[in-house]
Design a protein around this motif. Structure first.
Motif, PDB file in Angstrom:
ATOM      1  N   VAL A 126      45.486   7.398  43.476  1.00  0.00           N
ATOM      2  CA  VAL A 126      46.268   8.280  42.609  1.00  0.00           C
ATOM      3  C   VAL A 126      45.435   9.347  41.930  1.00  0.00           C
ATOM      4  CG1 VAL A 126      48.017   6.539  42.171  1.00  0.00           C
ATOM      5  CG2 VAL A 126      46.008   6.650  40.687  1.00  0.00           C
ATOM      6  N   SER A 127      44.134   9.382  42.164  1.00  0.00           N
ATOM      7  CA  SER A 127      43.310  10.416  41.538  1.00  0.00           C
ATOM      8  C   SER A 127      42.313  10.957  42.531  1.00  0.00           C
ATOM      9  CB  SER A 127      42.551   9.851  40.328  1.00  0.00           C
ATOM     10  OG  SER A 127      41.490   9.022  40.764  1.00  0.00           O
ATOM     11  N   GLY A 128      41.748  12.097  42.201  1.00  0.00           N
ATOM     12  CA  GLY A 128      40.762  12.696  43.079  1.00  0.00           C
ATOM     13  C   GLY A 128      39.566  11.800  43.294  1.00  0.00           C
ATOM     14  N   ASP A 129      39.141  11.045  42.255  1.00  0.00           N
ATOM     15  CA  ASP A 129      37.991  10.179  42.398  1.00  0.00           C
ATOM     16  C   ASP A 129      38.302   8.997  43.298  1.00  0.00           C
ATOM     17  OD1 ASP A 129      35.235   9.907  41.637  1.00  0.00           O
ATOM     18  OD2 ASP A 129      35.816   8.121  40.517  1.00  0.00           O
ATOM     19  N   ASP A 130      39.526   8.445  43.189  1.00  0.00           N
ATOM     20  CA  ASP A 130      39.940   7.360  44.085  1.00  0.00           C
ATOM     21  C   ASP A 130      39.946   7.848  45.530  1.00  0.00           C
ATOM     22  OD1 ASP A 130      40.301   5.594  41.986  1.00  0.00           O
ATOM     23  OD2 ASP A 130      42.415   6.132  41.731  1.00  0.00           O
ATOM     24  N   VAL A 159      43.069  20.213  50.060  1.00  0.00           N
ATOM     25  CA  VAL A 159      42.619  18.826  50.009  1.00  0.00           C
ATOM     26  C   VAL A 159      42.088  18.390  51.371  1.00  0.00           C
ATOM     27  CG1 VAL A 159      43.375  16.429  49.769  1.00  0.00           C
ATOM     28  CG2 VAL A 159      44.060  18.125  48.077  1.00  0.00           C
ATOM     29  N   GLU A 160      42.786  18.759  52.439  1.00  0.00           N
ATOM     30  CA  GLU A 160      42.334  18.371  53.778  1.00  0.00           C
ATOM     31  C   GLU A 160      40.984  18.991  54.110  1.00  0.00           C
ATOM     32  OE1 GLU A 160      46.363  17.328  56.298  1.00  0.00           O
ATOM     33  OE2 GLU A 160      45.437  19.288  56.589  1.00  0.00           O
ATOM     34  N   ALA A 161      40.831  20.284  53.860  1.00  0.00           N
ATOM     35  CA  ALA A 161      39.575  20.956  54.183  1.00  0.00           C
ATOM     36  C   ALA A 161      38.414  20.379  53.369  1.00  0.00           C
ATOM     37  CB  ALA A 161      39.700  22.459  53.939  1.00  0.00           C
ATOM     38  N   GLU A 162      38.651  20.143  52.070  1.00  0.00           N
ATOM     39  CA  GLU A 162      37.599  19.581  51.230  1.00  0.00           C
ATOM     40  C   GLU A 162      37.292  18.142  51.624  1.00  0.00           C
ATOM     41  OE1 GLU A 162      34.857  20.119  47.945  1.00  0.00           O
ATOM     42  OE2 GLU A 162      35.853  21.367  49.413  1.00  0.00           O
ATOM     43  N   SER A 163      38.308  17.429  52.081  1.00  0.00           N
ATOM     44  CA  SER A 163      38.108  16.044  52.497  1.00  0.00           C
ATOM     45  C   SER A 163      37.314  15.971  53.792  1.00  0.00           C
ATOM     46  CB  SER A 163      39.456  15.341  52.652  1.00  0.00           C
ATOM     47  OG  SER A 163      40.151  15.289  51.426  1.00  0.00           O
ATOM     48  N   VAL A 164      37.557  16.898  54.718  1.00  0.00           N
ATOM     49  CA  VAL A 164      36.748  16.968  55.932  1.00  0.00           C
ATOM     50  C   VAL A 164      35.284  17.202  55.560  1.00  0.00           C
ATOM     51  CG1 VAL A 164      36.249  18.360  57.990  1.00  0.00           C
ATOM     52  CG2 VAL A 164      38.604  17.716  57.475  1.00  0.00           C
ATOM     53  N   SER A 201      48.223  12.481  43.737  1.00  0.00           N
ATOM     54  CA  SER A 201      49.653  12.216  43.635  1.00  0.00           C
ATOM     55  C   SER A 201      50.463  13.487  43.399  1.00  0.00           C
ATOM     56  CB  SER A 201      49.937  11.207  42.518  1.00  0.00           C
ATOM     57  OG  SER A 201      49.566  11.742  41.266  1.00  0.00           O
ATOM     58  N   SER A 202      49.836  14.502  42.831  1.00  0.00           N
ATOM     59  CA  SER A 202      50.588  15.726  42.547  1.00  0.00           C
ATOM     60  C   SER A 202      51.014  16.425  43.820  1.00  0.00           C
ATOM     61  CB  SER A 202      49.758  16.671  41.678  1.00  0.00           C
ATOM     62  OG  SER A 202      48.591  17.089  42.357  1.00  0.00           O
ATOM     63  N   TRP A 203      50.084  16.555  44.784  1.00  0.00           N
ATOM     64  CA  TRP A 203      50.490  17.219  46.031  1.00  0.00           C
ATOM     65  C   TRP A 203      51.207  16.262  46.964  1.00  0.00           C
ATOM     66  CZ3 TRP A 203      48.340  14.987  50.242  1.00  0.00           C
ATOM     67  CH2 TRP A 203      47.074  14.396  50.132  1.00  0.00           C
ATOM     68  N   ASP A 214      57.651  10.370  51.676  1.00  0.00           N
ATOM     69  CA  ASP A 214      57.128   9.328  50.812  1.00  0.00           C
ATOM     70  C   ASP A 214      55.657   9.607  50.534  1.00  0.00           C
ATOM     71  OD1 ASP A 214      55.583   6.413  50.971  1.00  0.00           O
ATOM     72  OD2 ASP A 214      57.359   6.439  49.687  1.00  0.00           O
ATOM     73  N   PRO A 215      55.225   9.585  49.254  1.00  0.00           N
ATOM     74  CA  PRO A 215      53.834   9.906  48.934  1.00  0.00           C
ATOM     75  C   PRO A 215      52.812   9.069  49.697  1.00  0.00           C
ATOM     76  CG  PRO A 215      55.148   9.855  46.934  1.00  0.00           C
ATOM     77  CD  PRO A 215      56.031   9.368  48.045  1.00  0.00           C
ATOM     78  N   VAL A 216      53.089   7.772  49.877  1.00  0.00           N
ATOM     79  CA  VAL A 216      52.156   6.914  50.611  1.00  0.00           C
ATOM     80  C   VAL A 216      52.022   7.388  52.050  1.00  0.00           C
ATOM     81  CG1 VAL A 216      51.774   4.586  51.504  1.00  0.00           C
ATOM     82  CG2 VAL A 216      52.508   4.910  49.140  1.00  0.00           C
ATOM     83  N   GLU A 217      53.141   7.755  52.679  1.00  0.00           N
ATOM     84  CA  GLU A 217      53.092   8.239  54.056  1.00  0.00           C
ATOM     85  C   GLU A 217      52.338   9.559  54.145  1.00  0.00           C
ATOM     86  OE1 GLU A 217      57.125   8.437  55.333  1.00  0.00           O
ATOM     87  OE2 GLU A 217      57.338   6.255  55.559  1.00  0.00           O
ATOM     88  N   VAL A 218      52.510  10.417  53.140  1.00  0.00           N
ATOM     89  CA  VAL A 218      51.785  11.692  53.124  1.00  0.00           C
ATOM     90  C   VAL A 218      50.290  11.440  53.053  1.00  0.00           C
ATOM     91  CG1 VAL A 218      51.371  13.810  51.822  1.00  0.00           C
ATOM     92  CG2 VAL A 218      53.700  12.976  52.112  1.00  0.00           C
ATOM     93  N   ILE A 219      49.877  10.528  52.175  1.00  0.00           N
ATOM     94  CA  ILE A 219      48.454  10.219  52.033  1.00  0.00           C
ATOM     95  C   ILE A 219      47.903   9.643  53.330  1.00  0.00           C
ATOM     96  CG2 ILE A 219      46.808   8.688  50.870  1.00  0.00           C
ATOM     97  CD1 ILE A 219      48.461   9.052  48.331  1.00  0.00           C
ATOM     98  N   GLN A 220      48.646   8.715  53.944  1.00  0.00           N
ATOM     99  CA  GLN A 220      48.171   8.097  55.173  1.00  0.00           C
ATOM    100  C   GLN A 220      48.011   9.120  56.289  1.00  0.00           C
ATOM    101  OE1 GLN A 220      51.217   5.001  55.417  1.00  0.00           O
ATOM    102  NE2 GLN A 220      49.639   3.449  55.278  1.00  0.00           N
ATOM    103  N   SER A 221      49.020   9.965  56.485  1.00  0.00           N
ATOM    104  CA  SER A 221      48.951  10.946  57.567  1.00  0.00           C
ATOM    105  C   SER A 221      47.862  11.970  57.302  1.00  0.00           C
ATOM    106  CB  SER A 221      50.306  11.641  57.747  1.00  0.00           C
ATOM    107  OG  SER A 221      50.670  12.382  56.595  1.00  0.00           O
TER     108      SER A 221
END
Length: 358
Positions: A31-35, A261-266, A287-289, A297-304
């Motif tokens: 739920v947070s950027g650090d997590d 978020v995707e680009a920074e995560s890569v 959780s905001s985006w 569903d937020p969980v599905e968004v995070i997983q994908s």
């Protein structure tokens, strides 16, 4: 016999339901950027497996640690029962494996492969007919199990050397390797003197001029991290992606928050694999985006999103000739010794061919 088959199927489905529930529990805590950062750093160390299975391994290993069954809170190397045996190690008595989701595949054949309705499933041992195209497709999932090296004993596992960096330095060869991939995608790479040159940013990707710009007044580590970020944009967020059939790809191309978020995560995963300090990375509140996509569903968004990030990072890393941390497989493991897939007795919906990592 039929009753036994039904019982076995029900038991398998119950295990799958339990794994899905555990997976949802794990992902819903991001739920947070650090997590998010910690999850991706962990996924980078186990990048040979899907993000979902990485999270399942993480959660179950931590539970085993709290129960006193393993000595550390973080796993080192994981593999299947028979895979450990090929390395001269045995699972110790009383050690429970970590449940993961393994793919079930089947072979299909068609004379007109462009027609989705034309594909027919081949029986066990059945060969395609002359003129038919054959493909292996994912038809379902089944529970499988892996164990951490600390749950086994036997022959010692050789330790791989880890990248070492001084503060501010870039890993040897990483800039050159990333630059080559940017150019291979048809983009010109330019280094600009400062942020003012590119509107106050550290880097920018221009799909109109096919240029990637990175400011040169940062230390080497910051420059190479920025280049990895822009390569993430190049690979994931082209204008063509906005009209594609894949929902996750289209959402990311249309939604600036997800794209960033995707680009920074890569970049985070690529940096973590090379020993770069990612503590200063800034990733927006997840959780905001994740909650801002209508009908998702937020969980599905995070997983994908996490799986798209992992897949993209692995594609980049596989093309780099650089010193990298391990990928979670024990050194010397032959991936062809993976847990074999099992047949599905009931007909499953046909899914288009895809690569599935356990």
């Amino acid at each position: 016999m039929r009753h036994q088959t039904q019982q076995a199927q029900q038991a398998r489905e119950a295990k799958l339901d339990a794994l899905h529930a555990k997976l949802t529990e794990s992902v819903s805590t991001l739920v947070s950027g650090d997590d998010w950062r910690r999850a991706l750093e962990f996924s980078a160390r186990f990048r040979s497996r899907s993000f979902n299975n990485t999270m399942l391994i993480y959660l179950q290993h931590y539970e085993a640690f709290r129960a006193g069954r393993v000595p550390s809170a973080t796993p080192t190397y994981v593999a299947g029962f028979k895979q450990w045996q090929t390395l001269g190690r045995q699972v110790m008595k009383g050690q429970s494996g970590y449940g993961i989701l393994a793919p079930v595949t089947a072979r299909f054949a068609s004379r007109t492969p462009n027609s989705a309705e034309s594909w027919r499933r081949l029986g066990r041992g059945e060969r395609s007919q002359p003129g038919e195209t054959t493909r292996t497709k994912l038809v379902g999932l089944r529970p499988a199990y892996v164990w951490d090296v600390t749950q086994t004993d036997g022959e010692p596992i050789p330790e791989q050397p880890a990248p070492t960096l001084l503060s501010g330095q870039a890993p040897l060869g990483l800039w050159e390797g990333l630059a080559a991939q940017v150019e291979a995608h048809g983009f010109a790479l330019k280094q600009v003197p400062d942020a003012d040159t590119i509107g106050g940013a550290n880097g920018i990707t221009d799909f109109t001029t096919h240029e990637v710009c990175v400011r040169s007044d940062m230390d080497e580590a910051a420059q190479v991290k920025t280049l990895a970020h822009e390569l993430g944009h190049v690979m994931l967020h082209s204008p063509e992606a906005r009209t594609g059939d894949d929902t996750a790809t289209r959402d990311a191309a249309l939604h600036r928050g997800i794209a960033e978020v995707e680009a920074e995560s890569v970049a985070l995963m690529i940096g973590a694999v090379h020993g770069l300090d990612t503590s200063a990375y800034t990733i927006p509140y997840v959780s905001s985006w994740a909650s801002s996509i209508p009908g998702s569903d937020p969980v599905e968004v995070i997983q994908s999103t996490a799986e798209r990030v992992r897949t993209t990072a692995v594609r980049v890393l596989d093309q780099l000739d650089t010193a990298q941390i391990g990928n979670g497989d024990p050194p010397g493991l032959d991936r062809s010794a993976a847990v074999p897939t099992a047949p599905v007795r009931q007909q499953q919906p046909v899914v288009e061919p895809q690569v599935v990592r356990l």
